[in-house]
Design a protein around this motif. Structure first.
Motif, mmCIF file in Angstrom:
data_model
loop_
_atom_site.group_PDB
_atom_site.id
_atom_site.type_symbol
_atom_site.label_atom_id
_atom_site.label_comp_id
_atom_site.label_asym_id
_atom_site.label_seq_id
_atom_site.Cartn_x
_atom_site.Cartn_y
_atom_site.Cartn_z
ATOM 1 N N ILE A 107 0.843 -1.200 0.000
ATOM 2 C CA ILE A 107 0.000 0.000 0.000
ATOM 3 C C ILE A 107 0.879 1.250 0.000
ATOM 4 O O ILE A 107 0.605 2.204 -0.739
ATOM 5 C CB ILE A 107 -0.982 0.005 1.187
ATOM 6 N N ALA A 108 1.926 1.251 0.804
ATOM 7 C CA ALA A 108 2.837 2.402 0.843
ATOM 8 C C ALA A 108 3.412 2.663 -0.552
ATOM 9 O O ALA A 108 3.447 3.817 -1.017
ATOM 10 C CB ALA A 108 3.954 2.155 1.856
ATOM 11 N N GLU A 109 3.828 1.611 -1.226
ATOM 12 C CA GLU A 109 4.348 1.750 -2.605
ATOM 13 C C GLU A 109 3.264 2.310 -3.518
ATOM 14 O O GLU A 109 3.509 3.202 -4.322
ATOM 15 C CB GLU A 109 4.827 0.392 -3.137
ATOM 16 N N ARG A 110 2.084 1.764 -3.406
ATOM 17 C CA ARG A 110 0.944 2.180 -4.240
ATOM 18 C C ARG A 110 0.654 3.678 -4.081
ATOM 19 O O ARG A 110 0.228 4.334 -5.030
ATOM 20 C CB ARG A 110 -0.270 1.350 -3.843
ATOM 21 N N LEU A 111 0.871 4.178 -2.874
ATOM 22 C CA LEU A 111 0.624 5.589 -2.591
ATOM 23 C C LEU A 111 1.826 6.471 -2.930
ATOM 24 O O LEU A 111 1.783 7.676 -2.710
ATOM 25 C CB LEU A 111 0.250 5.770 -1.112
ATOM 26 N N GLY A 112 2.891 5.849 -3.447
ATOM 27 C CA GLY A 112 4.084 6.610 -3.787
ATOM 28 C C GLY A 112 4.889 7.022 -2.569
ATOM 29 O O GLY A 112 5.656 7.985 -2.619
ATOM 30 N N ARG A 113 4.724 6.295 -1.479
ATOM 31 C CA ARG A 113 5.425 6.586 -0.227
ATOM 32 C C ARG A 113 6.055 5.295 0.295
ATOM 33 O O ARG A 113 5.618 4.750 1.313
ATOM 34 C CB ARG A 113 4.459 7.152 0.793
ATOM 35 N N PRO A 114 7.064 4.779 -0.391
ATOM 36 C CA PRO A 114 7.596 3.449 -0.082
ATOM 37 C C PRO A 114 8.138 3.266 1.334
ATOM 38 O O PRO A 114 8.236 2.135 1.801
ATOM 39 C CB PRO A 114 8.700 3.251 -1.116
ATOM 40 N N THR A 115 8.450 4.339 2.036
ATOM 41 C CA THR A 115 8.968 4.209 3.400
ATOM 42 C C THR A 115 7.882 4.400 4.461
ATOM 43 O O THR A 115 8.187 4.461 5.649
ATOM 44 C CB THR A 115 10.104 5.229 3.643
ATOM 45 N N ALA A 116 6.632 4.466 4.047
ATOM 46 C CA ALA A 116 5.538 4.790 4.972
ATOM 47 C C ALA A 116 4.753 3.573 5.466
ATOM 48 O O ALA A 116 3.602 3.703 5.863
ATOM 49 C CB ALA A 116 4.591 5.779 4.294
ATOM 50 N N SER A 117 5.374 2.395 5.498
ATOM 51 C CA SER A 117 4.648 1.185 5.923
ATOM 52 C C SER A 117 4.018 1.324 7.306
ATOM 53 O O SER A 117 2.874 0.913 7.511
ATOM 54 C CB SER A 117 5.567 -0.031 5.920
ATOM 55 N N ARG A 118 4.751 1.896 8.238
ATOM 56 C CA ARG A 118 4.203 2.052 9.603
ATOM 57 C C ARG A 118 3.040 3.030 9.623
ATOM 58 O O ARG A 118 2.039 2.792 10.303
ATOM 59 C CB ARG A 118 5.292 2.502 10.569
ATOM 60 N N ALA A 119 3.158 4.113 8.886
ATOM 61 C CA ALA A 119 2.061 5.089 8.817
ATOM 62 C C ALA A 119 0.840 4.454 8.162
ATOM 63 O O ALA A 119 -0.298 4.696 8.577
ATOM 64 C CB ALA A 119 2.501 6.332 8.054
ATOM 65 N N VAL A 120 1.071 3.621 7.136
ATOM 66 C CA VAL A 120 -0.032 2.892 6.502
ATOM 67 C C VAL A 120 -0.688 1.973 7.516
ATOM 68 O O VAL A 120 -1.918 1.897 7.600
ATOM 69 C CB VAL A 120 0.465 2.104 5.266
ATOM 70 N N GLY A 121 0.127 1.288 8.320
ATOM 71 C CA GLY A 121 -0.420 0.404 9.343
ATOM 72 C C GLY A 121 -1.278 1.153 10.347
ATOM 73 O O GLY A 121 -2.359 0.690 10.728
ATOM 74 N N ALA A 122 -0.808 2.322 10.759
ATOM 75 C CA ALA A 122 -1.583 3.129 11.708
ATOM 76 C C ALA A 122 -2.904 3.586 11.091
ATOM 77 O O ALA A 122 -3.955 3.526 11.730
ATOM 78 C CB ALA A 122 -0.758 4.330 12.166
ATOM 79 N N ALA A 123 -2.866 4.034 9.837
ATOM 80 C CA ALA A 123 -4.093 4.476 9.156
ATOM 81 C C ALA A 123 -5.042 3.299 8.947
ATOM 82 O O ALA A 123 -6.261 3.426 9.118
ATOM 83 C CB ALA A 123 -3.749 5.133 7.820
ATOM 84 N N ASN A 124 -4.493 2.154 8.577
ATOM 85 C CA ASN A 124 -5.290 0.950 8.375
ATOM 86 C C ASN A 124 -6.023 0.593 9.671
ATOM 87 O O ASN A 124 -7.209 0.275 9.650
ATOM 88 C CB ASN A 124 -4.381 -0.199 7.926
ATOM 89 N N GLY A 125 -5.311 0.678 10.788
ATOM 90 C CA GLY A 125 -5.905 0.356 12.078
ATOM 91 C C GLY A 125 -6.990 1.318 12.507
ATOM 92 O O GLY A 125 -7.819 0.990 13.344
ATOM 93 N N ARG A 126 -7.018 2.502 11.938
ATOM 94 C CA ARG A 126 -8.035 3.507 12.263
ATOM 95 C C ARG A 126 -9.227 3.489 11.307
ATOM 96 O O ARG A 126 -10.135 4.305 11.440
ATOM 97 C CB ARG A 126 -7.420 4.908 12.246
ATOM 98 N N ASN A 127 -9.226 2.573 10.347
ATOM 99 C CA ASN A 127 -10.343 2.477 9.407
ATOM 100 C C ASN A 127 -11.646 2.256 10.183
ATOM 101 O O ASN A 127 -11.791 1.240 10.850
ATOM 102 C CB ASN A 127 -10.103 1.313 8.440
ATOM 103 N N PRO A 128 -12.591 3.180 10.114
ATOM 104 C CA PRO A 128 -13.821 3.030 10.886
ATOM 105 C C PRO A 128 -14.884 2.157 10.212
ATOM 106 O O PRO A 128 -15.886 1.823 10.842
ATOM 107 C CB PRO A 128 -14.323 4.472 11.015
ATOM 108 N N ILE A 129 -14.681 1.796 8.961
ATOM 109 C CA ILE A 129 -15.730 1.057 8.237
ATOM 110 C C ILE A 129 -15.219 -0.350 7.921
ATOM 111 O O ILE A 129 -14.974 -0.710 6.772
ATOM 112 C CB ILE A 129 -16.178 1.822 6.973
ATOM 113 N N SER A 130 -15.040 -1.138 8.977
ATOM 114 C CA SER A 130 -14.533 -2.503 8.835
ATOM 115 C C SER A 130 -15.342 -3.290 7.813
ATOM 116 O O SER A 130 -16.524 -3.038 7.628
ATOM 117 C CB SER A 130 -14.624 -3.239 10.178
ATOM 118 N N ILE A 131 -14.694 -4.223 7.200
ATOM 119 C CA ILE A 131 -15.258 -5.155 6.224
ATOM 120 C C ILE A 131 -15.623 -4.442 4.930
ATOM 121 O O ILE A 131 -15.144 -4.821 3.867
ATOM 122 C CB ILE A 131 -16.443 -5.972 6.777
ATOM 123 N N VAL A 132 -16.462 -3.423 4.996
ATOM 124 C CA VAL A 132 -16.868 -2.682 3.801
ATOM 125 C C VAL A 132 -15.635 -2.054 3.145
ATOM 126 O O VAL A 132 -15.470 -2.097 1.925
ATOM 127 C CB VAL A 132 -17.934 -1.625 4.136
#
Length: 172
Positions: A107-132
């Protein structure tokens, strides 16, 4: 999403699912939350507004079809609140095909931010609309199951469900 300073009319309902009760929350009729019991970043219940199941008929139908293995994509109007970066991550989550997993690095690569894996993880964990918005399809490097707001046992069940029904004609 509503404008800052503009009051939203929030409503909620609770639906039973194979993962236990799930609280669905809408703001001005748009789905803004799908929370499981013991959800890590679940907002206080008093922010959910009054119970009104009528707002969620289509959402409940689509989630039920998903759990039955008859739906692989959701077609629901949503309004998740988050930072611009979180919005980018949540948008990328919607691109992960049903029954497949990707890494935080992908996902970090897809967003053009290859070093942002941890930030992606934090944002992923804050997703309020699980499953959908399928944050359960994101795994650690090498495919390891890593954190999930609804609990790792639920993440594992969702991935198993999708693997079992991959290739089955969908009703979407």
């Amino acid at each position: 999403m509503g404008e800052v300073g503009v009051a939203e009319r929030r409503t909620h309902t609770v639906m039973e699912s194979p993962l236990g009760p799930m609280t669905l929350v809408a703001a001005d009729g748009l789905l803004c939350g799908v929370y499981m019991a013991e959800h890590r970043h679940r907002p206080p219940s008093e922010t959910f507004g009054p119970a009104d199941a009528s707002v969620f008929t289509e959402c409940v139908r689509q989630l039920t079809e998903y759990f039955e293995g008859r739906r692989t994509e959701f077609d629901l109007p949503t309004a998740a609140r988050g930072t611009p970066f979180q919005q980018e991550v949540w948008s990328a989550l919607r691109e992960i095909p049903y029954g497949e997993t990707v890494s935080y690095g992908w996902i970090a690569e897809r967003l053009g931010r290859p070093t942002a894996s941890r930030a992606v993880g934090a944002a992923n964990g804050r997703n309020p609309i699980s499953i959908v918005v399928p944050c359960h399809r994101v795994v650690g490097a090498g495919g390891a199951l890593t954190g999930y707001g609804g609990g790792l046992h639920r993440k594992e069940r969702l991935l198993e469900l999708e693997r079992a029904h991959r290739g089955v004609p969908s009703s979407n």
